[in-house]
Design a protein around this motif. Structure first.
Motif, PDB file in Angstrom:
ATOM      1  N   CYS A  89      71.688  26.717  43.011  1.00 28.74           N
ATOM      2  CA  CYS A  89      73.062  27.127  42.643  1.00 28.74           C
ATOM      3  C   CYS A  89      73.982  27.337  43.840  1.00 28.74           C
ATOM      4  O   CYS A  89      75.196  27.443  43.668  1.00 28.74           O
ATOM      5  N   GLY A  90      73.404  27.445  45.033  1.00 24.17           N
ATOM      6  CA  GLY A  90      74.279  27.714  46.179  1.00 24.17           C
ATOM      7  C   GLY A  90      73.638  27.299  47.488  1.00 24.17           C
ATOM      8  O   GLY A  90      73.059  28.108  48.204  1.00 24.17           O
ATOM      9  N   CYS A  91      73.749  26.009  47.822  1.00 23.43           N
ATOM     10  CA  CYS A  91      73.170  25.551  49.095  1.00 23.43           C
ATOM     11  C   CYS A  91      73.897  26.241  50.243  1.00 23.43           C
ATOM     12  O   CYS A  91      75.115  26.141  50.370  1.00 23.43           O
ATOM     13  N   ASP A  92      73.133  26.947  51.070  1.00 22.44           N
ATOM     14  CA  ASP A  92      73.769  27.710  52.151  1.00 22.44           C
ATOM     15  C   ASP A  92      73.263  27.277  53.521  1.00 22.44           C
ATOM     16  O   ASP A  92      73.327  28.026  54.484  1.00 22.44           O
ATOM     17  N   ASN A  93      72.746  26.050  53.587  1.00 22.42           N
ATOM     18  CA  ASN A  93      72.098  25.623  54.832  1.00 22.42           C
ATOM     19  C   ASN A  93      72.798  24.497  55.567  1.00 22.42           C
ATOM     20  O   ASN A  93      72.205  23.856  56.415  1.00 22.42           O
ATOM     21  N   PHE A  94      74.029  24.202  55.195  1.00 19.42           N
ATOM     22  CA  PHE A  94      74.683  23.068  55.853  1.00 19.42           C
ATOM     23  C   PHE A  94      75.088  23.407  57.282  1.00 19.42           C
ATOM     24  O   PHE A  94      75.632  24.469  57.558  1.00 19.42           O
ATOM     25  N   SER A 101      79.501  26.381  55.662  1.00 16.67           N
ATOM     26  CA  SER A 101      80.210  27.182  54.675  1.00 16.67           C
ATOM     27  C   SER A 101      79.213  27.844  53.748  1.00 16.67           C
ATOM     28  O   SER A 101      78.323  27.178  53.224  1.00 16.67           O
ATOM     29  N   LEU A 102      79.351  29.140  53.566  1.00 18.50           N
ATOM     30  CA  LEU A 102      78.449  29.848  52.664  1.00 18.50           C
ATOM     31  C   LEU A 102      79.053  29.883  51.269  1.00 18.50           C
ATOM     32  O   LEU A 102      80.262  30.077  51.115  1.00 18.50           O
ATOM     33  N   SER A 122      69.259  29.731  46.230  1.00 16.13           N
ATOM     34  CA  SER A 122      69.551  29.124  47.537  1.00 16.13           C
ATOM     35  C   SER A 122      68.471  28.116  47.918  1.00 16.13           C
ATOM     36  O   SER A 122      67.412  28.050  47.286  1.00 16.13           O
ATOM     37  N   LEU A 123      68.760  27.357  48.949  1.00 14.81           N
ATOM     38  CA  LEU A 123      67.861  26.287  49.395  1.00 14.81           C
ATOM     39  C   LEU A 123      67.113  26.771  50.631  1.00 14.81           C
ATOM     40  O   LEU A 123      67.718  27.327  51.547  1.00 14.81           O
TER      41      LEU A 123
END
Ligand code: ZN
Ligand code: ZN
Length: 438
Positions: free
Chosen positions: A221-226, A342-343, A369-370
């Motif tokens: 639901c929220g990839c936070d690892n870019f 971006s978070l 999250s990932l």
């Protein structure tokens, strides 16, 4: 509502596969998505969406990594031969291959935007029978262009979602925007759409990707690892000379590039998070007995935060300059692509987590999250702009089985992921009023 939605999804399942296979067969890489864009525009127009296209949604100067004028013209001609709908083509001519479709429900409410990307990669697709797209007759017919990241699926999902939302319009509120972005690969396209203001009125934003090593049936639901990233091309220009008779008259561009490459890979790590540097291409020289007067390097930097990437990038600039001084050569740096870190917005992620757990039994699991690193994504430009305006933004990943890794010539995915994605995204749109009332 649940049953009706399932019925609507069932009705477009075959069409999702047809779209995906058509886009896959006529793969078009970044800024060349002429055929794809005309088909997308035509479909959305027929559904009754109001469209903004081309220069209305893409700021010319903010485009990065744009191919040459000649290549753009050639590819536009190629697209016409391959069935591009010529009545739409003038909007996209010259590399303005973006579309924003708006559905105004006429009812008060916020503006929700979904972003999908449409570009293929500069890659030759495997043309052997063990590769399903070839075996089933839909592998790329365009040399050096292949959908090896799943953006063909994303475009199909965007069109499928457009159908479903239109059909269920009476159950929706506010406005919905569907953003079809060019040139995500190399992180080149998003910034130009953000600078054209396409998300300035957006309260809720979702970008999507399929695959990315997420297990089949799982939703992140929220990839936070870019990672934040900067892509540059560096050209060194020296002076050629006879390497036997007059080597002292030469200025050696090859050596400048070689010294820069070693220096770049020796940039220190950063204590506050991961960083990357890669010299992916180094081409130099012309002949055995000539002092090389030309060198080209393709470089990228990355960092866990914008600040770490900035640090690596600044070190990169001084090393490039230093290497030029060592050999008394000139240099030029061209920005080819960029993305931010971006978070996702935590409350928006929570809402999506709860809604999908409750309403999307097709998903085998839903996580917030990932865990693994995810590379870079220029959807982060949209996310940062929406958040800066007080909105909520996130990035969803739909897990699916892959035949090979992303950017591999045998990449393929389980097409069932498309209907799961459409159902999930439609569910979020249909339940958005619940978020607004909490
Ligand atoms: Zn990719
Ligand atoms: Zn991708």
């Amino acid at each position: 509502m649940g049953i009706l939605l399932n019925e609507s999804i069932q009705q477009i399942t075959e069409q999702l596969q047809n779209w995906r296979r058509d886009f896959h067969h006529f793969a078009e890489s970044g800024w060349f998505e002429f055929r794809t864009a005309t088909i997308v525009a035509d479909e959305l127009h027929r559904l009754g969406y109001s469209l903004k296209m081309g220069k209305e949604v893409i700021k010319a100067e903010a485009r990065m990594g744009l191919p040459s004028e000649q290549a753009l013209q050639e590819q536009e001609q190629r697209a016409i031969k391959q069935g591009a709908l010529v009545e739409w083509l003038p909007h996209f001519s010259g590399g303005f291959t973006g579309i924003v479709a708006t559905l105004d429900t006429g009812k008060p409410g916020s503006t929700l935007a979904f972003r999908v990307d449409m570009d293929a990669l500069d890659l030759n697709e495997d043309q052997t029978h063990i590769h399903r797209p070839y075996a089933e007759g839909f592998s790329s017919c365009n040399a050096h262009m292949m959908h090896a990241c799943g953006h063909d699926g994303h475009t199909a999902i965007g069109l499928g979602l457009a159908h479903i939302l239109k059909k269920h319009q009476s159950q929706l509120t506010g406005k919905i925007k569907l953003i079809f972005q060019p040139a995500e690969e190399g992180t080149r396209g998003a910034k130009s759409m953000v600078e054209a203001g396409v998300v300035d009125d957006v309260d809720f934003f979702i970008a999507i990707h399929l695959g990315l090593s997420v297990p089949q049936g799982e939703l992140v639901c929220g990839c936070d690892n870019f990672l934040a990233t900067t892509k540059i091309d560096v050209t060194y220009r020296g002076v050629s000379a006879h390497s036997g008779a007059k080597p002292e008259e030469g200025k050696n561009a090859l050596l400048a590039a070689a010294q820069a490459a070693l220096g770049l890979h020796a940039i220190p790590r950063h204590s506050e998070g991961s960083s990357r540097i890669n010299v992916g291409v180094l081409q130099a020289g012309i002949g055995r007995n000539v002092i090389p007067d030309y060198a080209l390097m393709k470089i990228e930097t990355r960092g866990k935060t914008n600040e770490i990437n900035e640090f690596i990038y600044h070190q990169t600039l001084s090393i490039i300059e230093g290497a030029a001084k060592m050999q008394s050569v000139e240099y030029e740096i061209k920005l080819m692509g960029a993305a931010q870190s971006s978070l996702p917005s935590p409350v928006w992620v929570d809402f999506i987590y709860q809604q999908t757990q409750k309403n999307t039994p097709e998903l085998s699991s839903v996580v917030k999250s990932l865990q693994q690193p995810a590379g870079s994504e220029d959807a982060t430009y949209f996310m940062e702009r929406v958040k800066a305006n007080g909105g909520q933004a996130t990035y969803l990943i739909f897990g699916t089985e892959l035949s090979a890794g992303h950017h591999n010539e045998r990449f393929d995915f389980d097409e069932n992921v498309m209907k799961t994605a459409v159902k999930t995204l439609a569910t979020i749109a249909l339940h958005l009023p619940d978020f607004e009332t909490t």
